[in-house]
Scaffold this motif. Structure first.
Motif, PDB file in Angstrom:
ATOM      1  N   VAL A  53       8.504 -11.854   6.287  1.00 55.34           N
ATOM      2  CA  VAL A  53       7.314 -11.016   6.458  1.00 55.34           C
ATOM      3  C   VAL A  53       7.688  -9.551   6.670  1.00 55.34           C
ATOM      4  CG1 VAL A  53       7.135 -11.343   8.972  1.00 55.34           C
ATOM      5  CG2 VAL A  53       5.077 -10.887   7.615  1.00 55.34           C
ATOM      6  N   ARG A  54       8.817  -9.293   7.339  1.00 53.88           N
ATOM      7  CA  ARG A  54       9.222  -7.901   7.564  1.00 53.88           C
ATOM      8  C   ARG A  54       9.593  -7.240   6.238  1.00 53.88           C
ATOM      9  NH1 ARG A  54      14.464  -5.769  10.886  1.00 53.88           N
ATOM     10  NH2 ARG A  54      15.473  -6.672   9.072  1.00 53.88           N
ATOM     11  N   TYR A  70       8.775  -3.814  13.581  1.00 54.00           N
ATOM     12  CA  TYR A  70       7.404  -3.413  13.236  1.00 54.00           C
ATOM     13  C   TYR A  70       7.336  -2.800  11.837  1.00 54.00           C
ATOM     14  CZ  TYR A  70       2.721  -1.448  14.022  1.00 54.00           C
ATOM     15  OH  TYR A  70       1.390  -1.144  13.931  1.00 54.00           O
ATOM     16  N   ASP A  71       8.218  -1.863  11.572  1.00 48.70           N
ATOM     17  CA  ASP A  71       8.214  -1.145  10.288  1.00 48.70           C
ATOM     18  C   ASP A  71       9.653  -0.752   9.988  1.00 48.70           C
ATOM     19  OD1 ASP A  71       7.997   0.576   8.162  1.00 48.70           O
ATOM     20  OD2 ASP A  71       6.901   2.133   9.225  1.00 48.70           O
ATOM     21  N   ASN A  72      10.252  -1.361   8.979  1.00 47.92           N
ATOM     22  CA  ASN A  72      11.684  -1.178   8.738  1.00 47.92           C
ATOM     23  C   ASN A  72      12.002   0.022   7.851  1.00 47.92           C
ATOM     24  OD1 ASN A  72      14.295  -2.175   9.375  1.00 47.92           O
ATOM     25  ND2 ASN A  72      14.498  -2.996   7.304  1.00 47.92           N
ATOM     26  N   VAL A  73      11.059   0.928   7.700  1.00 43.07           N
ATOM     27  CA  VAL A  73      11.348   2.145   6.942  1.00 43.07           C
ATOM     28  C   VAL A  73      10.743   3.394   7.594  1.00 43.07           C
ATOM     29  CG1 VAL A  73       9.334   2.097   5.411  1.00 43.07           C
ATOM     30  CG2 VAL A  73      11.508   3.012   4.558  1.00 43.07           C
ATOM     31  N   GLY A  74       9.892   3.196   8.601  1.00 46.01           N
ATOM     32  CA  GLY A  74       9.269   4.343   9.269  1.00 46.01           C
ATOM     33  C   GLY A  74       8.200   5.013   8.442  1.00 46.01           C
ATOM     34  N   GLY A  75       7.728   4.330   7.412  1.00 51.95           N
ATOM     35  CA  GLY A  75       6.780   4.939   6.484  1.00 51.95           C
ATOM     36  C   GLY A  75       5.425   5.247   7.074  1.00 51.95           C
ATOM     37  N   ILE A  76       4.999   4.461   8.054  1.00 52.77           N
ATOM     38  CA  ILE A  76       3.677   4.727   8.639  1.00 52.77           C
ATOM     39  C   ILE A  76       3.674   6.059   9.386  1.00 52.77           C
ATOM     40  CG2 ILE A  76       2.991   2.304   8.776  1.00 52.77           C
ATOM     41  CD1 ILE A  76       3.716   2.343  11.723  1.00 52.77           C
ATOM     42  N   GLY A 105       4.542  -5.368  21.550  1.00 52.29           N
ATOM     43  CA  GLY A 105       4.751  -5.286  20.110  1.00 52.29           C
ATOM     44  C   GLY A 105       4.279  -3.974  19.512  1.00 52.29           C
ATOM     45  N   ASN A 106       3.849  -3.018  20.348  1.00 49.04           N
ATOM     46  CA  ASN A 106       3.358  -1.729  19.853  1.00 49.04           C
ATOM     47  C   ASN A 106       4.501  -0.858  19.326  1.00 49.04           C
ATOM     48  OD1 ASN A 106       0.685  -2.208  20.457  1.00 49.04           O
ATOM     49  ND2 ASN A 106       0.787  -1.286  22.481  1.00 49.04           N
ATOM     50  N   TYR A 107       4.166  -0.062  18.326  1.00 53.40           N
ATOM     51  CA  TYR A 107       5.122   0.891  17.741  1.00 53.40           C
ATOM     52  C   TYR A 107       5.165   2.114  18.632  1.00 53.40           C
ATOM     53  CZ  TYR A 107       7.675   2.581  13.601  1.00 53.40           C
ATOM     54  OH  TYR A 107       8.639   2.996  12.701  1.00 53.40           O
ATOM     55  N   ASN A 108       6.363   2.515  19.049  1.00 51.18           N
ATOM     56  CA  ASN A 108       6.546   3.704  19.867  1.00 51.18           C
ATOM     57  C   ASN A 108       7.347   4.735  19.085  1.00 51.18           C
ATOM     58  OD1 ASN A 108       6.255   3.332  23.314  1.00 51.18           O
ATOM     59  ND2 ASN A 108       5.709   1.696  21.926  1.00 51.18           N
ATOM     60  N   PRO A 155      12.808  24.105  12.992  1.00 50.02           N
ATOM     61  CA  PRO A 155      13.550  23.036  12.305  1.00 50.02           C
ATOM     62  C   PRO A 155      12.645  21.865  11.935  1.00 50.02           C
ATOM     63  CG  PRO A 155      13.901  22.875  14.657  1.00 50.02           C
ATOM     64  CD  PRO A 155      13.049  24.106  14.443  1.00 50.02           C
ATOM     65  N   PRO A 156      13.180  20.910  11.184  1.00 52.05           N
ATOM     66  CA  PRO A 156      12.386  19.710  10.852  1.00 52.05           C
ATOM     67  C   PRO A 156      12.077  18.886  12.101  1.00 52.05           C
ATOM     68  CG  PRO A 156      14.371  19.882   9.497  1.00 52.05           C
ATOM     69  CD  PRO A 156      14.512  20.889  10.584  1.00 52.05           C
ATOM     70  N   LEU A 157      11.084  18.044  11.977  1.00 49.64           N
ATOM     71  CA  LEU A 157      10.726  17.130  13.058  1.00 49.64           C
ATOM     72  C   LEU A 157      11.535  15.843  12.919  1.00 49.64           C
ATOM     73  CD1 LEU A 157       6.844  17.545  12.983  1.00 49.64           C
ATOM     74  CD2 LEU A 157       8.331  18.160  14.905  1.00 49.64           C
ATOM     75  N   LEU A 158      12.262  15.502  13.966  1.00 52.60           N
ATOM     76  CA  LEU A 158      13.009  14.244  13.987  1.00 52.60           C
ATOM     77  C   LEU A 158      12.219  13.215  14.801  1.00 52.60           C
ATOM     78  CD1 LEU A 158      15.586  12.543  13.447  1.00 52.60           C
ATOM     79  CD2 LEU A 158      16.481  13.447  15.620  1.00 52.60           C
ATOM     80  N   PHE A 159      11.754  12.182  14.134  1.00 51.64           N
ATOM     81  CA  PHE A 159      11.043  11.086  14.807  1.00 51.64           C
ATOM     82  C   PHE A 159      11.959   9.868  14.861  1.00 51.64           C
ATOM     83  CE2 PHE A 159       7.662  13.550  12.686  1.00 51.64           C
ATOM     84  CZ  PHE A 159       6.879  13.888  13.787  1.00 51.64           C
ATOM     85  N   ILE A 160      12.158   9.336  16.056  1.00 53.26           N
ATOM     86  CA  ILE A 160      12.954   8.114  16.222  1.00 53.26           C
ATOM     87  C   ILE A 160      12.031   7.041  16.786  1.00 53.26           C
ATOM     88  CG2 ILE A 160      14.926   7.066  17.363  1.00 53.26           C
ATOM     89  CD1 ILE A 160      16.325   9.708  17.322  1.00 53.26           C
ATOM     90  N   ASN A 161      11.968   5.929  16.107  1.00 50.59           N
ATOM     91  CA  ASN A 161      10.977   4.905  16.426  1.00 50.59           C
ATOM     92  C   ASN A 161      11.596   3.719  17.157  1.00 50.59           C
ATOM     93  OD1 ASN A 161       9.182   6.503  14.740  1.00 50.59           O
ATOM     94  ND2 ASN A 161      10.227   5.570  12.991  1.00 50.59           N
ATOM     95  N   THR A 162      10.768   2.994  17.861  1.00 49.90           N
ATOM     96  CA  THR A 162      11.200   1.795  18.567  1.00 49.90           C
ATOM     97  C   THR A 162       9.993   0.879  18.762  1.00 49.90           C
ATOM     98  OG1 THR A 162      12.358   0.974  20.549  1.00 49.90           O
ATOM     99  CG2 THR A 162      10.862   2.832  20.859  1.00 49.90           C
ATOM    100  N   THR A 163      10.244  -0.357  19.145  1.00 48.34           N
ATOM    101  CA  THR A 163       9.172  -1.338  19.323  1.00 48.34           C
ATOM    102  C   THR A 163       9.101  -1.762  20.783  1.00 48.34           C
ATOM    103  OG1 THR A 163       9.569  -2.174  17.085  1.00 48.34           O
ATOM    104  CG2 THR A 163       8.238  -3.548  18.543  1.00 48.34           C
ATOM    105  N   HIS A 164       7.909  -1.691  21.368  1.00 49.15           N
ATOM    106  CA  HIS A 164       7.718  -2.100  22.758  1.00 49.15           C
ATOM    107  C   HIS A 164       7.705  -3.622  22.829  1.00 49.15           C
ATOM    108  CE1 HIS A 164       5.237  -2.509  26.573  1.00 49.15           C
ATOM    109  NE2 HIS A 164       6.297  -1.805  26.941  1.00 49.15           N
ATOM    110  N   THR A 165       8.657  -4.177  23.562  1.00 48.87           N
ATOM    111  CA  THR A 165       8.867  -5.632  23.569  1.00 48.87           C
ATOM    112  C   THR A 165       7.659  -6.390  24.090  1.00 48.87           C
ATOM    113  OG1 THR A 165      11.253  -5.304  23.869  1.00 48.87           O
ATOM    114  CG2 THR A 165      10.364  -7.471  24.435  1.00 48.87           C
ATOM    115  N   GLN A 166       7.076  -5.937  25.194  1.00 44.70           N
ATOM    116  CA  GLN A 166       6.010  -6.712  25.840  1.00 44.70           C
ATOM    117  C   GLN A 166       4.711  -6.732  25.045  1.00 44.70           C
ATOM    118  OE1 GLN A 166       8.122  -4.638  27.460  1.00 44.70           O
ATOM    119  NE2 GLN A 166       8.345  -5.166  29.627  1.00 44.70           N
TER     120      GLN A 166
END
Length: 768
Positions: free
Chosen positions: A690-691, A628-634, A552-555, A539-550
């Motif tokens: 900026v976002r 961090y990224d409001n479209v997940g494009g990275i 600011g890293n993209y997870n 199946p396709p790959l489902l990536f769900i993103n989040t931001t580490h609060t302490q």
């Protein structure tokens, strides 16, 4: 010169007394400031003002909102009277309801030759609570105007009235009323009107009729927002007329009944608020704005009880409670597990991304080679933006799936990623499509007549027509606030309640016959034994993103390992990090959706408890991916590069047969260049924009060929009208809000937009 000095002397006296009396109205001031920031500066509530006239139960919801505003105004007007010594000394538990709090007036010196200081103090005590109550209603009215201006909805009111400046002028006028000499001149002018009593009665009745008549003219369109603004202004004028003529009014109306009804209404609403906190699911049936007013009003009533009790006990009880709560919230926050994510056991061994890509291509070799022209490998990036983004993403996927009879998901779709609401829509679509593919069935994303929504075409629309905001607002200002300050009892936080709302609604439309909550399933279980069987297609790959609060890293919550890959360097692997502390574990799909779509304050940051090398416990915190990224494009760009590398190294003969397409599901409108900001506003404006700027840069990198944009779209006011061709059809263009609450007309508008972009969507499936 003497007159100038006298003016400054009197101004000094007036200002000191104003500050002194404001301290007696402190909880009213906090109430007003809280409402101001919520309705003027908080995105998730600002746009709710614009859809108040879209409410499905309009005849109930708008009157309830106005009723709560009116009760708030009457309480702000009358509550401070109970805090004066000559009133509270005679108050007891038995006579509180019905007590007439005007005993302090009996001890006033009515001699006209009293000093200016005494005159101002007596006048201020009478007028200031009325001014603050009126200010609350003015703020609520002008907030509608402010929201229209922010959303660039031009009409006659926004052209002539600038909301902030108008609010400043109103505050200035209200302050003038607090000066006894100026107030006296205004009163003399009004008293010259013949038959003043009759005029007041007629004006009050006329305003009520005016408000009702405007409500009957509602067609749920942008132009009706002006009528809503006028209705709120009429409500403020009605209160002004009533409160500043209360002497005449209370001569004809029993005072004991008046004060009893006002206070009783406050306590009834407080008890309703407490009851809703025990059964928060009921709040989803009430408009979020009404829940907001109810919550603030209830906190106001609790503060009233504390202050009055403190005065009876001769203790600063309110101050003591506030200070204790501030310290206890800091103390309990580090040890509390209230916001800990639910960790679930997992038996799935994640492959590395290159291996997964290899298997994905291998499963489709026959299809690719037999394809006339190029085979499309689709990478989807869904922009964030609340329920609006989630529904738009879900609708686009649903159409592509139905149009291709499932091949969109089973053959062409390589990866799904996004941010906030857009990623939630991705996940809901993926869950249904993947389980259907695993069971060798076709998913059904269209509604049936038995689903209960004949005016909606897709199940996604029915899912997103639910109110997902009221419960969160109620919990934020109620049960979760209580937990933060006391750490007493165990109950579900507002994030967990949101997960359950999503799951229950989803199950209602997509898995009626199953006892399993699909969205509650462990995230990796959707990929169990995928690469180890010859019978199932990868199946396709489902990536769900989040931001580490302490940090600011993209997870990235990923079904595959990728930390070793250069194209995805810098993006932390959430599950790999989690399994260092919790081996063979993961989180539920709904939990991943929640920490990806964590609106500030509305949704709490998710926490994962860990231990440092020294043995000290701490919690990693995870917030909205859109920070961090409001479209997940990275993520999509990284996946594309890895895919190209695998294709080049393992399937060089297929490089010219595969066409990689980036589909961007966008829902935000293009912003106009805003006017030059003041030096004080410029830094905050930069942070706000900026976002948006970063998101647009990423979209440009992905390419603009397959951007599926959401726009407000014209629809007939009712489906019955559209079916009658002979009659002229009233067309409306609803506002599409940002938060977690969509009305039926907004959902229908989005389905109409889907029909408009069908040719573009068809080209994704057909054009090589």
């Amino acid at each position: 010169m003497v007159k100038l000095l006298l003016f400054f002397q009197q101004f000094s006296i007036w200002f000191k007394i104003l500050l002194s009396e404001l301290s007696n109205n402190l909880i009213s001031l906090f109430f007003i400031l809280a409402l101001y920031f919520a309705l003027w500066h908080f995105p998730q509530t600002i746009d709710l003002l614009l859809i108040l006239n879209q409410a499905d139960a309009f005849l109930f919801e708008v009157p309830l909102y106005f009723f709560l505003l009116m009760v708030s105004a009457f309480l702000i007007w009358n509550i401070p009277k109970y805090f004066y010594y000559y009133n509270y000394k005679d108050i007891s538990f038995s006579n509180l309801i019905g007590f007439i709090p005007n005993q302090h007036y009996k001890f006033q010196d009515r001699n006209k030759s009293v000093r200016y200081h005494y005159l101002v103090r007596v006048h201020m005590r009478k007028v200031l609570p009325r001014i603050l109550a009126l200010l609350l209603l003015i703020i609520s009215a002008l907030s509608i105007l402010n929201a229209m201006e922010l959303f660039e909805l031009d009409n006659i009111y926004t052209n002539f009235l600038e909301p902030t400046n108008t609010l400043i002028y109103c505050i200035f006028f209200l302050f003038l009323l607090s000066e006894p000499t100026i107030y006296g001149h205004i009163q003399e002018f009004i008293n010259k009107i013949p038959k003043t009593n009759a005029f007041i009665i007629l004006l009050s009745v006329g305003l009520i009729v005016f408000i009702i008549s405007l409500g009957t003219l509602n067609t749920q369109t942008e132009k009706d927002l002006g009528n809503l603004f006028l209705s709120n202004c009429a409500l403020a004028l009605f209160f002004f007329t009533l409160s500043f003529n209360s002497y005449r009014f209370l001569k004809e109306f029993p005072q004991k009944l008046f004060y009893g009804v006002v206070l009783f209404s406050g306590f009834i609403l407080l008890f309703s608020f407490l009851a809703l906190n025990f059964v928060p699911e009921w709040a989803s049936r009430i408009n979020p704005l009404s829940i907001l007013i109810l919550s603030l009003l209830s906190l106001f009533m609790i503060s009233f009880v504390l202050i009055l009790s403190g005065k009876k006990l001769k203790l600063p009880l309110f101050s003591i409670v506030v200070v204790v709560c501030l310290f206890s919230s800091r103390l309990f926050s580090e040890s509390s597990d209230h916001y800990q994510l639910t960790i679930k056991p997992s038996e799935v061994e994640r492959p590395v991304m290159e291996q997964y890509m290899y298997q994905w291509i291998k499963d489709r070799i026959d299809i690719i080679e037999k394809k006339e022209g190029k085979f499309s490998a689709l990478l989807v990036s869904s922009e964030g933006g609340g329920s609006r983004a989630g529904l738009w993403s879900f609708l686009v996927h649903s159409y592509l799936y139905e149009k291709s009879n499932g091949s969109y998901f089973e053959e062409n779709l390589l990866s799904l990623t996004g941010a906030s609401g857009g990623s939630v829509g991705n996940a809901m679509f993926f869950a249904e499509a993947q389980l259907a593919m695993y069971d060798n069935k076709k998913a059904n994303f269209k509604t049936k007549s038995t689903d209960g929504y004949p005016d909606l075409k897709y199940k996604a629309s029915a899912v997103y027509k639910e109110n997902y905001l009221s419960v969160s607002l109620l919990s934020l200002l109620g049960r979760d606030l209580f937990k933060e300050t006391t750490s007493l009892f165990r109950f579900k936080n507002r994030g967990k309640l949101l997960e359950e709302q999503w799951s229950d609604t989803y199950k209602k439309y997509f898995s009626k016959k199953s006892n399993e909550d699909i969205l509650q399933k462990e995230f990796l279980s959707f990929y169990n034994n995928i690469t180890n069987t010859e019978e199932k297609t990868t199946p396709p790959l489902l990536f769900i993103n989040t931001t580490h609060t302490q940090t600011g890293n993209y997870n990235v919550i990923s079904p595959v390992k990728y930390a070793h890959l250069r194209p995805l360097t810098g993006m932390r692997d959430f599950i790999e990090n989690l399994q260092k502390s919790y081996p063979d574990s993961s989180i539920g799909l709904s939990t991943a959706m929640r920490i990806n779509a964590g609106f500030p304050y509305i949704t709490p940051v998710g926490e994962v408890k860990k231990s440092s090398i020294s043995g000290k416990e701490y919690s990693d915190q995870y917030a909205d991916a859109g920070y961090y990224d409001n479209v997940g494009g990275i993520v999509s760009k990284g996946v594309e590069e890895v895919f190209r590398n695998v294709l080049r190294d393992s399937f060089p003969e297929l490089q010219d047969k595969i066409n990689i397409k980036h589909i961007i599901i966008a829902n935000s409108e293009e912003r106009k260049m805003i006017k030059t900001q003041t030096q004080y506003k410029a830094p905050l404006t930069t942070l706000q924009n900026v976002r948006y700027g970063h998101t647009q840069e990423i979209i440009k990198k992905l390419g603009s060929k397959y951007i599926i944009k959401l726009k407000p779209t014209m629809i007939p006011l009712s489906l019955s009208e559209s079916e009658n061709i002979e009659e002229e059809v009233l067309m409306i263009k609803p506002v599409l809000p940002l938060g977690r609450y969509l009305s039926t007309v907004a959902v229908r508008s989005m389905e109409a937009r889907l029909s408009e972009v069908k040719p573009q969507l068809d080209s994704i499936l057909t054009v090589n």
